[in-house]
Write a protein that holds these residues in place. Structure first.
Motif, PDB file in Angstrom:
ATOM      1  N   UNK A  19      43.155  30.918  50.854  1.00  0.00           N
ATOM      2  CA  UNK A  19      43.537  30.749  49.445  1.00  0.00           C
ATOM      3  C   UNK A  19      42.763  29.608  48.802  1.00  0.00           C
ATOM      4  N   UNK A  20      42.723  28.467  49.492  1.00  0.00           N
ATOM      5  CA  UNK A  20      42.016  27.306  48.957  1.00  0.00           C
ATOM      6  C   UNK A  20      40.533  27.609  48.792  1.00  0.00           C
ATOM      7  N   UNK A  21      39.933  28.277  49.799  1.00  0.00           N
ATOM      8  CA  UNK A  21      38.509  28.598  49.746  1.00  0.00           C
ATOM      9  C   UNK A  21      38.185  29.507  48.559  1.00  0.00           C
ATOM     10  N   UNK A  22      39.022  30.518  48.343  1.00  0.00           N
ATOM     11  CA  UNK A  22      38.787  31.459  47.227  1.00  0.00           C
ATOM     12  C   UNK A  22      38.849  30.734  45.892  1.00  0.00           C
ATOM     13  N   UNK A  23      39.873  29.883  45.710  1.00  0.00           N
ATOM     14  CA  UNK A  23      40.027  29.162  44.451  1.00  0.00           C
ATOM     15  C   UNK A  23      38.868  28.195  44.228  1.00  0.00           C
ATOM     16  N   UNK A  24      38.453  27.488  45.287  1.00  0.00           N
ATOM     17  CA  UNK A  24      37.350  26.523  45.152  1.00  0.00           C
ATOM     18  C   UNK A  24      36.049  27.232  44.817  1.00  0.00           C
ATOM     19  N   UNK A  25      35.766  28.333  45.526  1.00  0.00           N
ATOM     20  CA  UNK A  25      34.509  29.063  45.288  1.00  0.00           C
ATOM     21  C   UNK A  25      34.457  29.612  43.871  1.00  0.00           C
ATOM     22  N   UNK A  26      35.542  30.258  43.436  1.00  0.00           N
ATOM     23  CA  UNK A  26      35.562  30.794  42.068  1.00  0.00           C
ATOM     24  C   UNK A  26      35.625  29.673  41.042  1.00  0.00           C
ATOM     25  N   UNK A  28      34.160  26.813  41.162  1.00  0.00           N
ATOM     26  CA  UNK A  28      32.837  26.221  40.954  1.00  0.00           C
ATOM     27  C   UNK A  28      32.074  26.946  39.849  1.00  0.00           C
ATOM     28  N   UNK A  29      32.442  28.205  39.620  1.00  0.00           N
ATOM     29  CA  UNK A  29      31.811  28.995  38.549  1.00  0.00           C
ATOM     30  C   UNK A  29      32.542  28.831  37.228  1.00  0.00           C
ATOM     31  N   UNK A  30      33.728  28.242  37.264  1.00  0.00           N
ATOM     32  CA  UNK A  30      34.524  28.038  36.043  1.00  0.00           C
ATOM     33  C   UNK A  30      35.203  26.676  36.133  1.00  0.00           C
ATOM     34  N   UNK A  31      34.442  25.589  35.937  1.00  0.00           N
ATOM     35  CA  UNK A  31      34.974  24.226  36.103  1.00  0.00           C
ATOM     36  C   UNK A  31      36.190  23.921  35.239  1.00  0.00           C
ATOM     37  N   UNK A 280      44.368  35.302  38.987  1.00  0.00           N
ATOM     38  CA  UNK A 280      44.228  36.056  37.737  1.00  0.00           C
ATOM     39  C   UNK A 280      43.561  35.202  36.668  1.00  0.00           C
ATOM     40  N   UNK A 281      44.018  33.948  36.546  1.00  0.00           N
ATOM     41  CA  UNK A 281      43.476  33.022  35.543  1.00  0.00           C
ATOM     42  C   UNK A 281      42.000  32.752  35.787  1.00  0.00           C
ATOM     43  N   UNK A 282      41.633  32.477  37.021  1.00  0.00           N
ATOM     44  CA  UNK A 282      40.259  32.087  37.328  1.00  0.00           C
ATOM     45  C   UNK A 282      39.299  33.270  37.249  1.00  0.00           C
ATOM     46  N   UNK A 283      39.784  34.487  37.564  1.00  0.00           N
ATOM     47  CA  UNK A 283      38.930  35.669  37.434  1.00  0.00           C
ATOM     48  C   UNK A 283      38.596  35.934  35.977  1.00  0.00           C
ATOM     49  N   UNK A 284      39.593  35.791  35.107  1.00  0.00           N
ATOM     50  CA  UNK A 284      39.345  35.973  33.669  1.00  0.00           C
ATOM     51  C   UNK A 284      38.390  34.914  33.160  1.00  0.00           C
ATOM     52  N   UNK A 285      38.519  33.665  33.652  1.00  0.00           N
ATOM     53  CA  UNK A 285      37.598  32.598  33.260  1.00  0.00           C
ATOM     54  C   UNK A 285      36.164  32.890  33.713  1.00  0.00           C
ATOM     55  N   UNK A 286      36.051  33.670  34.796  1.00  0.00           N
ATOM     56  CA  UNK A 286      34.729  34.044  35.291  1.00  0.00           C
ATOM     57  C   UNK A 286      34.180  35.291  34.605  1.00  0.00           C
TER      58      UNK A 286
END
Length: 321
Positions: A19-26, A28-31, A280-286
Motif C-alpha cells: 500500500x505504501x509503495x503504491x501511494x509513494x510511486x503514484x 511522485x507523479x502528483x506531488x 482513487x484520489x491519486x489516480x484522478x490526480x494522475x
C-alpha cells in the motif's frame, strides 16, 4: 535476524508495504497529493466508505454476506433528506434511518436463517427492492437540504485539524473492534463465521448470531446513510450503491490480508478503506478517468479476495461467502 526471519517479517507486513509503495510511486507523479490539505480531504472522503465497509465487515465476520449494503446507504440517505426537507427534527431522521437499516438487515437475516435462501440471492433481491423504493421515494430527482446547524455540523468541519467525518469512523471502529475482540457475543460471532459446524458443536446457536450480525450491520448502514445525507447536504439522484459495495468489499477483504490467517478485522478494514480512498484520489490526480479508476478498484477487490482465499486455504478453510 537471519534471511528466513526477515522474509517472514516482510511477508507478514506485505499488504502494508505494498500500500505504501503504491501511494509513494503514484504520489511522485502528483506531488500535490501529499499536501496536508489534500490528505485531510482524503480522510474526509474516506468517511462514508469506511463506515460502509465496517458495516459489511460486521456481517462477513459472522458468516453472512450483503449485496445491498450500498443500496441501503442510498435509501436511508434519501429518506433522511426527505424528512429534513419536510422540516422534521434531525433526531427523527436519525431514528428513522437507523430503524430502516436495521429492518432490512432483519429481513435479510430471516430469509437466510429461517427460509434458508442463499445469502447472495437474498441480499441481491433486497438490493433491488431498496433501489426501487429509493427511486419511488425521490422520483428520480436529487433531494437537496440547506445547512442545518444541528445536522450538517455532524460531518462538516474539523476538530483539531481532523475532519469530523473521519472522527466518526475512528469512534465506530473502536467500539466495533472492542465488541468483537473483548465481548463473549463478539467472539462467538467470530466463531460462527470461521467455522459454523464447529461453533454449533460447542453449543453456539449460529442462526441467532447471524441474525444479530445482519441487524447490527443494517443499523450501521442506516447510520452511514444519515451521515452521507449530512455530508452531501442531501441525497443525489445518481445510483452509487454498487460503487460503494465494491469499494467496501475491497476494504473488508483487503483488510483481512493484514492477518496471517486472513481474519477479518475492523482496524484492517478502516486502513484499507483509507487506502482505497487515497488510491482513487491519486489516480484522478494522475489524469486517469473515473472509468479507469473503477476498473482498478475492481481489480483490487479480486486481488484481495484471492489473497484471502490463499491464506484461508493454508489453514484448511476456503469458504468466503
Amino acid at each position: 535476524m537471519d534471511k528466513r526471519e526477515i522474509g517472514k517479517a516482510l511477508m507478514k507486513r506485505s499488504t502494508g508495504i505494498a500500500m505504501i509503495a503504491i501511494i509513494v510511486i503514484l504520489g511522485l507523479r502528483a506531488p500535490l497529493f501529499f499536501k496536508p490539505g489534500n490528505l485531510m480531504t482524503v480522510l474526509k472522503q474516506s468517511g462514508v466508505l469506511c463506515m460502509t465497509a465496517i458495516s459489511i465487515t460486521t456481517v462477513l465476520i459472522v458468516g453472512g454476506f450483503d449485496m445491498g449494503a450500498g443500496a441501503s446507504v442510498q435509501l436511508v440517505c434519501n429518506l433522511a433528506a426527505g424528512l429534513l426537507i419536510s422540516y422534521a427534527n434531525p433526531a427523527i431522521s436519525w431514528v428513522a434511518g437507523i430503524a430502516v437499516g436495521a429492518l432490512f438487515g432483519l429481513v435479510n437475516a430471516c430469509l437466510v436463517v429461517f427460509v434458508h435462501i442463499p445469502t447472495f440471492v437474498t441480499t441481491l433481491g433486497t438490493m433491488y427492492v431498496m433501489n426501487g423504493v429509493t427511486a419511488l421515494y425521490n422520483g428520480g430527482s436529487a433531494l437537496a437540504i440547506k445547512s442545518i446547524p444541528g445536522f450538517t455540523v455532524l460531518t462538516q468541519g474539523n476538530i483539531f485539524g481532523i475532519p469530523i467525518m473521519f472522527i466518526w469512523v475512528v469512534v465506530v471502529c473502536f467500539v466495533m473492534n472492542l465488541f468483537f475482540k473483548r465481548t463473549k457475543t463478539g467472539l462467538r460471532m467470530y466463531a460462527c463465521g470461521e467455522n459454523k459446524a464447529a461453533a454449533q458443536l460447542h453449543g453456539i446457536k449460529a442462526g441467532k448470531y447471524l441474525v444479530l450480525g445482519y441487524v447490527m450491520s443494517g443499523a450501521l448502514l442506516g447510520m452511514t446513510g444519515v451521515l452521507q445525507c449530512s455530508y452531501n447536504y442531501g441525497a443525489s439522484a445518481v445510483d452509487y450503491g454498487m460503487d460503494f459495495l465494491v469499494k467496501a468489499l475491497a476494504s473488508a477483504y483487503l483488510g483481512s490480508t493484514f492477518s496471517r490467517t486472513g481474519e477479518l478485522s475492523m482496524i484492517g478494514t478502516v486502513v484499507s478503506g483509507i487506502f482505497i480512498a487515497a488510491l482513487s484520489n491519486i489516480l484522478i490526480m494522475n489524469g486517469f478517468s473515473n472509468q479507469i479508476v473503477s476498473g482498478v478498484l475492481g481489480f483490487v477487490l479480486i486481488l484481495s479476495i484471492l489473497l484471502t482465499v490463499i491464506k484461508k486455504r493454508d489453514i484448511g478453510q476456503v469458504t468466503i461467502f
